[in-house]
Design an enzyme around this catalytic site. Sequence first.
Site, PDB file in Angstrom:
ATOM      1  CB  THR A 131      21.468 -43.693 -14.263  1.00  0.00           C
ATOM      2  OG1 THR A 131      20.553 -44.705 -14.674  1.00  0.00           O
ATOM      3  CG2 THR A 131      22.722 -44.375 -13.744  1.00  0.00           C
ATOM      4  CG  ASP A 132      16.493 -45.632 -13.392  1.00  0.00           C
ATOM      5  OD1 ASP A 132      17.459 -45.794 -14.162  1.00  0.00           O
ATOM      6  OD2 ASP A 132      15.302 -45.823 -13.754  1.00  0.00           O
ATOM      7  CD  GLU A 133      20.864 -48.517 -16.551  1.00  0.00           C
ATOM      8  OE1 GLU A 133      21.904 -49.186 -16.476  1.00  0.00           O
ATOM      9  OE2 GLU A 133      20.344 -48.192 -17.612  1.00  0.00           O
ATOM     10  CE1 TYR A 158      25.835 -44.938 -17.890  1.00  0.00           C
ATOM     11  CE2 TYR A 158      23.917 -46.294 -17.413  1.00  0.00           C
ATOM     12  CZ  TYR A 158      24.497 -45.044 -17.545  1.00  0.00           C
ATOM     13  OH  TYR A 158      23.745 -43.911 -17.327  1.00  0.00           O
ATOM     14  CB  ALA A 160      29.528 -51.076 -11.896  1.00  0.00           C
ATOM     15  CB  THR A 161      31.369 -46.580 -14.309  1.00  0.00           C
ATOM     16  OG1 THR A 161      30.345 -46.482 -15.312  1.00  0.00           O
ATOM     17  CG2 THR A 161      32.359 -47.673 -14.672  1.00  0.00           C
ATOM     18  CE  LYS A 162      26.020 -41.658 -14.408  1.00  0.00           C
ATOM     19  NZ  LYS A 162      26.494 -40.319 -14.879  1.00  0.00           N
ATOM     20  N   PRO A 200      14.984 -44.055 -30.276  1.00  0.00           N
ATOM     21  CG  PRO A 200      16.668 -42.510 -29.807  1.00  0.00           C
ATOM     22  CD  PRO A 200      15.790 -43.531 -29.172  1.00  0.00           C
ATOM     23  N   GLY A 283      22.708 -60.091 -18.860  1.00  0.00           N
ATOM     24  CA  GLY A 283      22.477 -59.436 -17.561  1.00  0.00           C
ATOM     25  C   GLY A 283      21.395 -58.371 -17.594  1.00  0.00           C
TER      26      GLY A 283
HETATM   27  P1  NAD Z   1      25.084 -39.211 -24.203  1.00  0.00           P
HETATM   28  O1  NAD Z   1      25.910 -40.429 -24.424  1.00  0.00           O
HETATM   29  O2  NAD Z   1      24.052 -38.853 -25.204  1.00  0.00           O
HETATM   30  O3  NAD Z   1      26.032 -37.931 -24.054  1.00  0.00           O
HETATM   31  C1  NAD Z   1      27.221 -37.958 -23.314  1.00  0.00           C
HETATM   32  C2  NAD Z   1      28.042 -36.723 -23.687  1.00  0.00           C
HETATM   33  O4  NAD Z   1      29.230 -36.717 -22.883  1.00  0.00           O
HETATM   34  C3  NAD Z   1      28.492 -36.700 -25.147  1.00  0.00           C
HETATM   35  O5  NAD Z   1      28.293 -35.417 -25.709  1.00  0.00           O
HETATM   36  C4  NAD Z   1      29.978 -37.029 -25.073  1.00  0.00           C
HETATM   37  O6  NAD Z   1      30.746 -36.444 -26.126  1.00  0.00           O
HETATM   38  C5  NAD Z   1      30.338 -36.429 -23.711  1.00  0.00           C
HETATM   39  N1  NAD Z   1      31.530 -37.058 -23.125  1.00  0.00           N
HETATM   40  C6  NAD Z   1      31.775 -38.381 -23.008  1.00  0.00           C
HETATM   41  N2  NAD Z   1      32.980 -38.573 -22.438  1.00  0.00           N
HETATM   42  C7  NAD Z   1      33.484 -37.335 -22.175  1.00  0.00           C
HETATM   43  C8  NAD Z   1      34.670 -36.869 -21.572  1.00  0.00           C
HETATM   44  N3  NAD Z   1      35.605 -37.726 -21.109  1.00  0.00           N
HETATM   45  N4  NAD Z   1      34.854 -35.539 -21.447  1.00  0.00           N
HETATM   46  C9  NAD Z   1      33.931 -34.658 -21.909  1.00  0.00           C
HETATM   47  N5  NAD Z   1      32.783 -35.042 -22.494  1.00  0.00           N
HETATM   48  C10 NAD Z   1      32.563 -36.363 -22.622  1.00  0.00           C
HETATM   49  O7  NAD Z   1      24.466 -39.368 -22.763  1.00  0.00           O
HETATM   50  P2  NAD Z   1      23.040 -38.906 -22.206  1.00  0.00           P
HETATM   51  O8  NAD Z   1      22.040 -39.936 -22.492  1.00  0.00           O
HETATM   52  O9  NAD Z   1      22.801 -37.505 -22.592  1.00  0.00           O
HETATM   53  O10 NAD Z   1      23.330 -38.970 -20.633  1.00  0.00           O
HETATM   54  C11 NAD Z   1      23.842 -37.825 -19.952  1.00  0.00           C
HETATM   55  C12 NAD Z   1      23.965 -38.150 -18.482  1.00  0.00           C
HETATM   56  O11 NAD Z   1      22.694 -38.501 -17.961  1.00  0.00           O
HETATM   57  C13 NAD Z   1      24.890 -39.325 -18.185  1.00  0.00           C
HETATM   58  O12 NAD Z   1      25.609 -39.023 -17.012  1.00  0.00           O
HETATM   59  C14 NAD Z   1      23.935 -40.492 -17.938  1.00  0.00           C
HETATM   60  O13 NAD Z   1      24.499 -41.429 -17.063  1.00  0.00           O
HETATM   61  C15 NAD Z   1      22.768 -39.770 -17.307  1.00  0.00           C
HETATM   62  N6  NAD Z   1      21.441 -40.390 -17.475  1.00  0.00           N
HETATM   63  C16 NAD Z   1      20.989 -40.720 -18.728  1.00  0.00           C
HETATM   64  C17 NAD Z   1      19.691 -41.229 -18.881  1.00  0.00           C
HETATM   65  C18 NAD Z   1      19.128 -41.564 -20.234  1.00  0.00           C
HETATM   66  O14 NAD Z   1      18.028 -42.086 -20.324  1.00  0.00           O
HETATM   67  N7  NAD Z   1      19.819 -41.272 -21.340  1.00  0.00           N
HETATM   68  C19 NAD Z   1      18.897 -41.408 -17.740  1.00  0.00           C
HETATM   69  C20 NAD Z   1      19.401 -41.080 -16.475  1.00  0.00           C
HETATM   70  C21 NAD Z   1      20.672 -40.557 -16.365  1.00  0.00           C
HETATM   71  O1  DAU Z   2      17.468 -45.937 -16.661  1.00  0.00           O
HETATM   72  C1  DAU Z   2      18.305 -44.913 -17.063  1.00  0.00           C
HETATM   73  C2  DAU Z   2      19.224 -45.420 -18.154  1.00  0.00           C
HETATM   74  O2  DAU Z   2      18.424 -45.552 -19.332  1.00  0.00           O
HETATM   75  C3  DAU Z   2      20.402 -44.475 -18.417  1.00  0.00           C
HETATM   76  O3  DAU Z   2      21.231 -44.469 -17.292  1.00  0.00           O
HETATM   77  C4  DAU Z   2      21.208 -44.951 -19.645  1.00  0.00           C
HETATM   78  O4  DAU Z   2      22.225 -44.006 -19.937  1.00  0.00           O
HETATM   79  C5  DAU Z   2      20.267 -45.062 -20.821  1.00  0.00           C
HETATM   80  O5  DAU Z   2      20.975 -45.569 -21.942  1.00  0.00           O
HETATM   81  C6  DAU Z   2      19.109 -45.989 -20.480  1.00  0.00           C
HETATM   82  O6  DAU Z   2      19.575 -47.338 -20.279  1.00  0.00           O
HETATM   83  P1  DAU Z   2      18.781 -48.606 -20.910  1.00  0.00           P
HETATM   84  O7  DAU Z   2      19.744 -49.706 -21.038  1.00  0.00           O
HETATM   85  O8  DAU Z   2      17.516 -48.832 -20.169  1.00  0.00           O
HETATM   86  O9  DAU Z   2      18.398 -47.953 -22.350  1.00  0.00           O
HETATM   87  P2  DAU Z   2      18.392 -48.536 -23.840  1.00  0.00           P
HETATM   88  O10 DAU Z   2      17.821 -47.445 -24.679  1.00  0.00           O
HETATM   89  O11 DAU Z   2      19.706 -49.089 -24.230  1.00  0.00           O
HETATM   90  O12 DAU Z   2      17.342 -49.725 -23.752  1.00  0.00           O
HETATM   91  C7  DAU Z   2      16.024 -49.548 -23.238  1.00  0.00           C
HETATM   92  C8  DAU Z   2      15.361 -50.906 -23.176  1.00  0.00           C
HETATM   93  O13 DAU Z   2      15.122 -51.357 -24.518  1.00  0.00           O
HETATM   94  C9  DAU Z   2      16.210 -51.987 -22.535  1.00  0.00           C
HETATM   95  O14 DAU Z   2      15.358 -52.870 -21.831  1.00  0.00           O
HETATM   96  C10 DAU Z   2      16.862 -52.714 -23.709  1.00  0.00           C
HETATM   97  C11 DAU Z   2      15.788 -52.622 -24.756  1.00  0.00           C
HETATM   98  N1  DAU Z   2      16.228 -52.573 -26.170  1.00  0.00           N
HETATM   99  C12 DAU Z   2      17.211 -51.703 -26.522  1.00  0.00           C
HETATM  100  C13 DAU Z   2      17.601 -51.590 -27.842  1.00  0.00           C
HETATM  101  C14 DAU Z   2      18.709 -50.634 -28.255  1.00  0.00           C
HETATM  102  C15 DAU Z   2      15.566 -53.357 -27.132  1.00  0.00           C
HETATM  103  O15 DAU Z   2      14.658 -54.148 -26.818  1.00  0.00           O
HETATM  104  N2  DAU Z   2      15.946 -53.233 -28.432  1.00  0.00           N
HETATM  105  C16 DAU Z   2      16.936 -52.380 -28.832  1.00  0.00           C
HETATM  106  O16 DAU Z   2      17.220 -52.319 -30.052  1.00  0.00           O
END
Ligand code: NAD
Ligand code: DAU
Length: 342
Positions: A131-133, A158, A160-162, A200, A283
């Site tokens: 992730t970019d985070e 989150y 920090a673990t990534k 969503p 934070g």
């Molecule tokens: P998500 O939470 O929708 O899906 C995570 C999946 O991993 C789930 O199906 C869950 O059951 C599975 N999982 C969790 N723990 C597990 C374990 N111990 N063993 C096996 N499966 C396990 O996540 P996502 O949004 O699809 O993100 C996927 C990857 O992309 C992550 O590594 C996240 O850090 C990275 N990422 C996400 C975003 C974003 O915007 N969502 C952006 C950049 C990077």
């Molecule tokens: O940047 C990549 C990351 O994007 C991924 O690594 C993460 O897995 C993914 O969850 C996402 O992290 P964010 O924390 O940016 O996403 P989130 O959807 O939780 O929130 C997006 C922005 O919207 C953030 O600034 C918080 C804000 N927010 C979120 C929720 C759930 C709101 O304002 N209202 C809300 O109800």
Amino acid sequence: MRDCRRRRVTILRVLVTGGAGFIGANFVHWTLRHRPGVSVVVLDALTYAGNRASLASVETGIEFVHGDITDTVLLDRLVGSCDLVVHFAAESHNDNSLHDPSPFVTTNVLGTFAILEAVRRHGVRLHHISTDEVYGDLELDDPERFRESTPYNPSSPYSATKASSDLLVRAWVRSFGVTATISNCSNNYGPYQHVEKFIPRQITNLIDGIRPKLYGKGENVRDWIHVDDHNSAVWAIVDGGRPGETYMIGADGEQDNKGVVELLLELAGQPRDAYDHVSDRPGHDMRYAIDASKLRSELDWAPTYTTFRDGLAATLAWYRDNEAWWRPQKDLTERKYAELGR
Ligand code: NAD
Ligand code: DAU
């Protein structure tokens, strides 16, 4: 610039960890659509975020294994039968990591360690999804964007673990010669995303007649990319990326949260100011912005979703058409947010 565009590794069987999650499930669909010769094995623990229904339409075309990435015996068997691992599995939600960081350390750090040891034992190629985070955040007026050379500075448990998992991958490449690439992508949107996430959550709130909820002032900026563009970039890196390298993935999609909510309200035919401000995330990172020029120039990649409005409208339509997919998660998710006052 090194010309890697002609090289295309032949992948016959890919292990997709986290393939029942948002991006992983979309990756499986993308792969079956665009790479018919590749067989797909999904390993997923089906946590609250994993949903077998996301794979229902392709269930007969894949092998699904219900299991944990920290299960080294299972991993050994699965990794040994594949020639590529694409590692999506993670705990992914910042708000959850602020409430209970423990599963984040177990899955994101120890799980990635287990994957690395398995690919090392079997000499199998790994692509690690990050992730970019990991780079922290930027000020609103900072002209800089994150690049591959930006120093790591994660803010939340989150991120920090990534960051830890990325550093493990880098160390396994250098110390043990593991063949791995890493990508750091910005915020994804599209079908099959859990209703806890920003877009969503607001779409399903609108469908339910609940006003969208903005954390704090809503000024925070995210760099949105459609999930299919993320996944086409992952395949571009698998095909032509240089082993050991990191690639930023982004589609120049910066938007502030308030603007996203206003656009959603407009698309839903409601007044653009029909939302509420709620308490801020502790934070809370201010801004993410990606410079993906390495990916674009080295690997000739470009996004197909170039208009955020169109991508968001398609996503809104998907949630309207697929209520049976998200409805079972909605009440519990909103109850959790209510406890946090958000
Ligand atoms: P998500 O939470 O929708 O899906 C995570 C999946 O991993 C789930 O199906 C869950 O059951 C599975 N999982 C969790 N723990 C597990 C374990 N111990 N063993 C096996 N499966 C396990 O996540 P996502 O949004 O699809 O993100 C996927 C990857 O992309 C992550 O590594 C996240 O850090 C990275 N990422 C996400 C975003 C974003 O915007 N969502 C952006 C950049 C990077
Ligand atoms: O940047 C990549 C990351 O994007 C991924 O690594 C993460 O897995 C993914 O969850 C996402 O992290 P964010 O924390 O940016 O996403 P989130 O959807 O939780 O929130 C997006 C922005 O919207 C953030 O600034 C918080 C804000 N927010 C979120 C929720 C759930 C709101 O304002 N209202 C809300 O109800």
